[in-house]
Design a protein around this motif. Structure first.
Motif: not given
Length: 68
Positions: A12-15, A31-32, A36
């Motif tokens: 996973t990355g930031s987006d 999305s975040a 998560s």
């Protein structure tokens, strides 16, 4: 169209994230909130997807639930 992905969460990355489905890694934007909800890498996941197609791009977007 790709309606969902079911496989192992590779990263996973930031987006975005990558799910391995039968040896093929699919990258999708998310999305975040969705990222998560996926859980830890190496675990089995199901991601609901929508494919966006434009003149200069093809993008896969993932969601944690079908309702999202």
């Amino acid at each position: 169209m790709i309606a969902h992905l079911r496989g192992l969460l590779v990263s996973t990355g930031s987006d975005s994230a990558v799910v391995d489905v039968g040896g093929v890694g699919y990258v999708f934007g998310a999305s975040a909130r969705t990222l998560s909800a996926l859980g830890p890498t190496g675990e089995a996941v199901t991601v609901h997807t929508e494919m966006l197609v434009g003149e200069e791009f093809i993008r896969l977007v993932g969601f944690a639930s079908e309702a999202e």
